[in-house]
Every structure is written in C-alpha cells, then in structure tokens.
Scaffold this motif. Structure first.
Motif, PDB file in Angstrom:
ATOM      1  N   GLU A  39     -44.664  69.871 -36.878  1.00 30.45           N
ATOM      2  CA  GLU A  39     -45.295  71.057 -36.306  1.00 30.45           C
ATOM      3  C   GLU A  39     -46.001  71.853 -37.397  1.00 30.45           C
ATOM      4  O   GLU A  39     -45.621  72.978 -37.716  1.00 30.45           O
ATOM      5  CB  GLU A  39     -44.263  71.937 -35.609  1.00 30.45           C
ATOM      6  N   PRO A  40     -47.035  71.251 -38.000  1.00 29.54           N
ATOM      7  CA  PRO A  40     -47.636  71.851 -39.194  1.00 29.54           C
ATOM      8  C   PRO A  40     -48.204  73.247 -38.962  1.00 29.54           C
ATOM      9  O   PRO A  40     -48.254  74.037 -39.890  1.00 29.54           O
ATOM     10  CB  PRO A  40     -48.735  70.859 -39.577  1.00 29.54           C
ATOM     11  N   LEU A  41     -48.595  73.557 -37.735  1.00 29.41           N
ATOM     12  CA  LEU A  41     -49.161  74.893 -37.518  1.00 29.41           C
ATOM     13  C   LEU A  41     -48.116  75.967 -37.830  1.00 29.41           C
ATOM     14  O   LEU A  41     -48.418  76.979 -38.444  1.00 29.41           O
ATOM     15  CB  LEU A  41     -49.662  75.034 -36.075  1.00 29.41           C
ATOM     16  N   GLN A  42     -46.876  75.726 -37.419  1.00 29.50           N
ATOM     17  CA  GLN A  42     -45.829  76.706 -37.694  1.00 29.50           C
ATOM     18  C   GLN A  42     -45.278  76.555 -39.111  1.00 29.50           C
ATOM     19  O   GLN A  42     -44.947  77.536 -39.762  1.00 29.50           O
ATOM     20  CB  GLN A  42     -44.649  76.538 -36.725  1.00 29.50           C
TER      21      GLN A  42
ATOM     22  N   ASN B 168     -56.519  68.412 -35.179  1.00 29.02           N
ATOM     23  CA  ASN B 168     -57.317  68.952 -36.272  1.00 29.02           C
ATOM     24  C   ASN B 168     -56.496  69.798 -37.238  1.00 29.02           C
ATOM     25  O   ASN B 168     -56.768  69.820 -38.428  1.00 29.02           O
ATOM     26  CB  ASN B 168     -58.503  69.735 -35.715  1.00 29.02           C
ATOM     27  N   VAL B 169     -55.462  70.474 -36.717  1.00 30.68           N
ATOM     28  CA  VAL B 169     -54.543  71.163 -37.624  1.00 30.68           C
ATOM     29  C   VAL B 169     -53.873  70.123 -38.524  1.00 30.68           C
ATOM     30  O   VAL B 169     -53.786  70.293 -39.745  1.00 30.68           O
ATOM     31  CB  VAL B 169     -53.471  71.954 -36.836  1.00 30.68           C
ATOM     32  N   GLN B 170     -53.424  69.022 -37.905  1.00 31.68           N
ATOM     33  CA  GLN B 170     -52.752  67.986 -38.679  1.00 31.68           C
ATOM     34  C   GLN B 170     -53.715  67.398 -39.715  1.00 31.68           C
ATOM     35  O   GLN B 170     -53.341  67.170 -40.865  1.00 31.68           O
ATOM     36  CB  GLN B 170     -52.234  66.894 -37.719  1.00 31.68           C
TER      37      GLN B 170
ATOM     38  N   VAL C 204     -43.319  63.304 -45.427  1.00 30.13           N
ATOM     39  CA  VAL C 204     -44.012  63.493 -44.161  1.00 30.13           C
ATOM     40  C   VAL C 204     -42.993  63.474 -43.033  1.00 30.13           C
ATOM     41  O   VAL C 204     -42.106  62.622 -43.014  1.00 30.13           O
ATOM     42  CB  VAL C 204     -45.025  62.354 -43.901  1.00 30.13           C
ATOM     43  N   ALA C 205     -43.095  64.399 -42.096  1.00 28.16           N
ATOM     44  CA  ALA C 205     -42.206  64.394 -40.946  1.00 28.16           C
ATOM     45  C   ALA C 205     -43.018  64.405 -39.655  1.00 28.16           C
ATOM     46  O   ALA C 205     -43.887  65.249 -39.479  1.00 28.16           O
ATOM     47  CB  ALA C 205     -41.275  65.605 -40.983  1.00 28.16           C
TER      48      ALA C 205
END
Lengths: 308, 516
Positions: free
Chosen positions: B354-357, B421-423, B440-441
């Motif tokens: 959840e890269p955005l958070q 695109n966030v990723q 990486v998760a």
C-alpha cells in the motif's frame, strides 16, 4: 470516645463513602461519553455541558422548588448541547475534537453568564436514602446515606450494558461506531445515529452536573467543577468503552479522591494535599500500564479518529 | 433448510436468472459501460473477466442498484424489473460480496447476521435467534464459529461469513468481487468448491469477478470478458483457452517481458542477514521470530504466507518500524538500524505494501514524493540545506518519463494518481541509483496486467543488476515467477524453504496452512 470507636476502620469507611459521593458525576459523564464514543464520535465538550447542567438544574430548582425538575431541565439543556455538537460535526472536514473544545468553552461561559443571579439563593437538595439506619454509629450512618442519583447511575450502567448487547438500538450504535461504511451498507444513517448518541451523551453529562449543584457539594458557583467532565473522557478510555468498566473506574477514581479527606479526618495532616492528586496519579499510572505503543487500545470503536 | 428472510418475493435457496439488455452507463462524456447484454442463467457459475477500468464493477453496480444505468434494462427470471437502489436489489434476491470485508469487526458473527436483516426486532431474543441460526447453519456447507468477534476470524472464515450473510438474507443471485484475493490457494479452492456445489444444486446463481484464470477454469461454467466498457467475448469456459481469454482482456497491448535470469554467483556474499531476530506481533500477544534469513547479491528471495502470519511484521522490522526485542539485522555485515544514514550507506531501498499510505505523503506533489530519497543530497554527494526546486522538477520529470508514470502534472498530489501509477512512482524513486538491497512487499496487489508486468520486469532487472531482493508477497504465482528461493512463513516463523524452480505448490500451500 463513642465517636472514635471505630478508630482506623474510619479510613476505609470514609473512602467508601467518598467513592460513592465523588464517583456519581463521573458515572453519568462517562456513561454519556461511552454512548457518544460507541457511535464513533468524541465529545470533549462534556465539561461545558456538565457545568451548564449544574447551573440549569440549580436555577430551575431555585425557581420551582423541585430538584427533580432541575435534573430534567439539565437533561434537556445537555441534550441541546449534544445536538449542537452532533449537528456541526456532520459536515465534512469538521473535527469533532476541535468542536468539542469550542463547545466546552461555550458551555462554561454561558453557564457563568446566566448563572450569576443564582449564586446567592439556596436550592432544595436531591434526596438520599439512609441505608445506615440500623447502626448507632454516626460514621456508618453518614457513609451509608446514599444519594438517589448514584443508585440510578448504577442501574443505568447495567441497563446500558444490556441495551448494547440485546437490542436493535444497541447493535446499531455499535455498527456505526465500528464501521461507517458497514453502517451505510446496511442502510443505517451514521449521521443520525451519531447525532442522537451525542445528544443522549450530553443529557447524561448534564445529570452529572445537576448532582454537583443539587447534592454534593450542593451549591452553584463558578468553581463547581474540578474537571470531572474532562477526566470522565479519560475514564472511558481506561474502561475500554464498557459501561460496567466506567462504573468501576468511576468508583476507583472517587475512592482515590476520598483518600486525602479520609486521612485528614483521622489526623494525618502532613502532605495530605499530595493525596488530593491521587486520582490523577492513579489514572496516569493505569493508562501507562495498560497501554502499548505497538498495538491499538483493545475495544476501541473503529470509527473513532483524531483526524478527520 | 430453515428459511429466514424478510420478504416473500423470491424463494430463498432457489437460484434466479439475471439478464442485462443493452446496458449503458455514461459518466459525463465518459462511457464506462457500452451496450452490454449478458445472460446469467439460473444455477450457473459465471465469471466476469476484465482489466481495471474495463467496466466490471460498473456493470455489477448497475445490477445491484448502486448506479442507475443511462439506458438499458435488467431482467430477473425473465421479467423486466426496476432496481433503483441496493434495497430494491435485495428485494429481488440479488446480493454482493465485496472485495473488502463489510462485516463489523467488533461484533460477533451472530450479531453481524442479525443486525444486517432489513427488519431487526427492537429487543433481540438471543436464545431464539441462536436456535434459528443453528438451524440455518446446519443447512450451510460452511462451518464458522458465530459466537466470536469477527476480528478474531481468519480471512477465509470472514469471506465465508460474508457469503453466509448473503444467503441468510435470502439472496439467490450472488456477485462475488474477487472473492479469493485474501485467501490461500487451499482456502480459495474449498470456498469456491462449496459455492459451486450450491449452484449445482440449483440453490444459487453466482457471478464471480476474477483476475485468476485458473479459478475461472476450475469453477466457472461461462465467462464474459469486458474491455473498455464493451463486451468483447463470452462463452462456455471449456470452449476458450486461457491465452484466448487473456488476449481478449488486454487487447493488443504489449506486456513488458521478464529479462532472462542471470545466474546468481555461488560465491556471492549475503547482503542481508537476519539473525535470531524477535519482535512482538501486531496483537502484542505473540512474537515473530526470524531465526536465520539471508539474501545474497543477485538473487530474489520470496517470502510466502497467508496474510497475518508475520510477513507484515517482518517488513516492519526491516523498515525500522518495529523494534527488535532480541537478535540482529545485518546489512553488509554491519548492524542495520534502518536510519536514513544506514539506508544511504548500504544502498537499501524499500517498497512497502500500500505504497500510497506507507511510502508517500499523499497530499504532497508527485515531484516532491519522487524527491524523498534525494532532497537533502547535494550534487557532489554531501548534504545540503536548501531544497532546489528546479533540480527537483528535473529529477521528477526524468523519473516520470523513464517509468511511464501517468500524471496530469508533476505538481498534482500523488494521491490523485491511480494505484498502478503510485506504485510506478514509488518504484521509480526506489530503483533509481545504485541499489544493493531491495525489500518489496506485495508490489502488484490490485494492479492491472500491464502495470504488473512492468513492475515485475523492473524487479527482475534490479536483481540482474546485482541487487539482493527480498520479495514478501501473498501472491504465490508472483513468487514462483520471480523468486530464486521461496521461504514460507507461518505463525511468525519461517517454516519451509525451497528452490523456486523445483517448488511444489501443494507442499508450499500445506506449509502456509500450518501443516509442517
């Protein structure tokens, strides 16, 4: 030496009596806050509601001569404060904590303004039941002279526990408090539930205020509250949003508060001011001991949040 | 089977057929659904395939009454019906199980079921309700404890309870939205098998939205494929090959291909070593204990496991978010504390789930987010006090172009970007410059084919360039595709290790499920 016949037994007895006397407003405010927080909203304004309730109850009791009408008036005033808080918080991007602090100041200010004429006149007190009639000892009689609101508070505690587990209203409240989305998916309007829960919470808190002005200490003045409305919010967290926990926490807090006067009454005179801080120190210690930096508080309603 | 329902209209436990006729949904000038006509016969297990944004969820939301279609109509059991709200859909026996759980975590299963009914008695007689629920559950193929708070249930049990809830409410047509994304292969097979049994007995019609071809192949009778809002193809599953289905889904987009695997040097020294590291887990009641884990330069070590078995905690330990109670984490033979100084010195990069958070400041701009690794570094390598806006913009522009991040502007907040695109943006930030260790998760969770292919290709490229990669993932296919070695985590420990090329999925699955 009749009056000192019970000697050191006076200390636990005084603590018990003090626990009942001091805890009553905590019971009402924390039950009210439990209802509000179980719906997923924090109302920090209960201190203002409490003081305003104390003023309203006293004023109405002075004018009508009936303390119970005073309590009813306080409940109506408290519910109105809750409705205002709940109504403002339904708008997006409104933070319930900030509104709570504003409402607290508003309630205090309004109570002091409207309550000026009632500092002098005396109001009739709420009744108490002398459970100590069987004893000849005045200490026991005094300790077991239990106010009616405490008994009502105790009954409400268990009633609230039953309602939360066994009624549609209780389950609805818990659903809304735990997950706004799930509530919406079930066709429940979370805003309405929170509005009502905040109003009911306000009414409860105002009863706590009525107790202060109409029973103990039993007079209206601007210094009537020593932060019961704020401490009750901490008690709710400490009690894990559980009504019975609130009741016990209020008793514990009241008992700790009675430690200073009890020691003073048996002649401990040095440093008893320190014991007046006991309830606050106790709260701090318990909060630290039961919290963990690595996990959320168990039992916390999922929709409660500091940031909105 | 005991029947508990609110209204008598459809018969519970008897499947209904659903049909859409020329259904079209426009949002302003954008056509999300374009003249889709589909028939889902009663008692069938139907699958709906499509990329993100293909119109699957729009179609389903039109059927379920969340949207009113711009034009077109809906038939149930051959009669045209008006479904204007989810309440109407419920009236006709249509129900949906969402990708995320909709159960209330602090309520027990029984409380969740009772409160979800349209008519709940004012005072709930729990003795009577429990008896009725026990009768109802006796007719269900699922075995779920109803007296525990839902938060204590495993993901598989929650998903089954979601389905049970719909059946309890008397639904005869169920939409399952990617129902297995949180389950192990074994749990998924069991759950879908039971649902399939109900369709075969004519108790239920199922429409499953899925990304996983093998599930569609194994359980569905018919499949329909949407792309850009249009129905591209449909038919019986046995008449279509997986390649045909995939081709219909993605159209003529060229997917990024994985580079060939450069052999790992047998003498490569471990870059990351975890030595007897112990930390408390999320509940604080159990511990996560990693006895020995090493990742060498130029290899990808995959960590498999069912969500909630300590992988999150492992990632947090490596990110410095979860202090160790004992043991060590070594990077390049030196104790690693995950401070900014450490990450720079050892060239460690981290792509959390959840890269955005977890890896972005959502309201800051794309350019600012892309500059997080570099903003305090002077051109020569030292530290700088003043942020150079032109340098930040240049940096961002080159990364956005290089990693094909689609954004309307470098100044728009990163939260406005789509998940893929966030990723890509986070990947761009983390994979730029020298990387010795990459953690990486779940990098591809919820992304569409082209984004997934691109991201996997980038990870493989980093490996081939000599980075040590630790890949924590709940997607076993991803681990098998990318990893050199696979470790299985269960209950906070590493319980199994295998080479990816010789791995047996059944054995891995058994270890994931705790049989070891």
């Amino acid at each position: 030496m009749e009056s000192t016949a019970i000697g050191l037994w006076g200390i636990p007895l005084a603590i018990l009596a003090g626990a009942i006397r001091v805890s009553t407003p905590f019971i009402f405010v924390s039950l009210g806050e439990t209802i509000t927080e179980r719906s997923g909203r924090i109302n920090l304004g209960l201190e203002g509601t409490l003081v305003f309730g104390a003023m309203t109850a006293y004023a109405i009791a002075v004018v009508t001569g009936s303390p119970w009408l005073g309590v009813a008036g306080a409940m109506a005033a408290g519910a109105s404060f809750g409705l205002i808080h709940g109504f403002i918080c339904r708008w997006p991007k409104v933070n319930d904590i900030a509104i709570g602090i504003a409402m607290m100041q508003f309630g205090l200010g309004l109570a002091f303004f409207l309550g000026k004429p009632y500092i002098q006149p005396a109001a009739p007190h709420l009744p108490s039941i002398p459970f100590g009639f069987w004893s000849g000892l005045p200490q026991i009689q005094a300790a077991l002279d239990i106010n009616v609101l405490f008994l009502i508070g105790a009954a409400l505690t268990f009633a609230l526990r039953w309602v939360l587990a066994n009624t549609r209203i209780g389950l609805t409240l818990r659903v809304v408090g735990d997950s706004t989305d799930a509530a919406r998916a079930m066709g429940i309007d979370p805003h309405r539930v929170r509005l009502v829960a905040t109003a009911v919470g306000g009414a409860f808190a105002a009863v706590g205020g009525a107790y202060l002005s109409l029973y103990y200490p039993g007079a209206w003045n601007e210094g009537i509250s020593s932060g019961q409305g704020l401490m009750a919010v901490a008690l709710v967290i400490f009690a894990r949003w559980n009504p019975v926990g609130c009741f016990l926490a209020a008793l514990l807090f009241g008992g700790a508060g009675a430690l200073g006067p009890a020691l003073q009454s048996v002649g401990v005179t040095s440093g008893y001011y320190l014991f007046y801080a006991a309830p606050y120190a106790l709260t701090l210690v318990i909060m630290i001991a039961t919290s963990s930096p690595n996990r959320p508080v168990p039992g916390m309603p999922g929709a409660l949040s500091l940031t909105k | 089977m005991a029947v508990i329902r609110d209204r008598p209209l459809p018969v519970a436990g008897q499947a209904v057929s659903v049909e859409t006729l020329d259904m079209t949904m426009r949002f302003g000038g954008f056509t999300a659904l374009d003249n889709v006509s589909l028939r889902f016969p009663a008692g069938g297990f139907h699958a709906l395939l499509g990329e993100n944004g293909a119109g699957k969820s729009t179609l389903v939301k039109c059927i379920m009454g969340f949207y009113r279609p711009t034009s077109g109509s809906l038939m149930i059991d051959g009669r045209e019906v008006e479904v204007a709200s989810p309440r109407d859909a419920a009236l006709y026996g249509l129900g949906m199980v969402y990708q995320h759980f909709t159960l209330v975590p602090s309520l027990t299963g029984a409380e969740n079921l009772v409160i979800s009914r349209a008519e709940v008695p004012t005072v709930i007689n729990w003795a009577k309700e429990r008896r009725l629920l026990a009768d109802f559950m006796a007719g269900m193929p699922f075995d779920i404890p109803l007296d525990r708070p839902v938060r204590d249930l495993a993901a598989g049990q929650k998903q089954k309870l979601e389905i049970v809830k719909q059946l309890y409410l008397g639904r005869s047509f169920l939409v399952l939205d990617e129902p297995t994304s949180v389950l192990t292969p074994a749990e998924a097979d069991e759950m879908l098998g039971l649902v399939r049994g109900m369709t075969e007995r004519g108790e239920l019609t199922v429409l499953m939205i899925s990304h996983k071809f093998h599930e569609v192949r194994k359980f569905a009778d018919t499949v329909a494929i949407l792309r850009r809002g249009r129905l591209i193809g449909s038919g019986r599953v046995e008449d279509l090959s997986t390649a045909e289905m995939a081709a219909m889904m993605i159209g003529d987009v060229k997917l990024a291909e994985l580079d060939d695997r450069v052999p790992t040097s047998p003498t490569a020294s471990p870059v990351l070593r975890i030595d007897q590291a112990v930390a408390p887990d999320r509940s604080g009641l159990k511990v996560v204990e990693i006895a020995d884990l090493g990742v060498r330069a130029g290899e990808i070590v995959g960590v498999a496991g069912i969500s909630g078995n300590g992988q999150k905690e492992l990632a947090e330990m490596l990110a410095g978010q979860r202090p160790l109670t004992s043991g060590r984490i070594l990077v390049g033979d030196k104790p690693y504390g995950a401070s900014r100084t450490d990450t720079v010195e050892h060239k460690v990069r981290f792509i959390p789930e959840e890269p955005l958070q977890n890896a972005c400041a959502p309201k800051m701009s794309v350019a600012e987010n892309l500059y997080f690794r570099a903003f305090d570094r002077a051109a020569g390598g030292g530290r700088t006090f003043k942020l150079s806006r032109p340098a930040m913009r240049r940096h961002a522009a080159s990364l956005v172009a290089d990693f094909k991040v689609k954004t309307s502007s470098l100044a728009s907040p990163i939260a406005a970007l789509s998940g893929g695109n966030v990723q890509r943006a986070v990947l761009a930030r983390e994979l730029t410059g020298d990387v010795d260790l990459l953690i990486v998760a779940n990098p591809c969770f919820g992304l569409d084919f082209s984004a997934v292919a691109e991201i996997r290709a980038r990870i493989m490229r980093a490996r081939n360039a000599g980075a040590a990669v630790l890949l924590i993932s709940e997607d076993l296919d991803e681990l098998l595709e990318l990893s050199d070695r696979i470790l299985v985590m269960s209950e906070g420990r590493i319980v199994y290790e295998t080479h990816a090329q010789t791995a047996d999925v059944a054995v891995i699955g058994a270890h994931m499920a705790g049989h070891h």
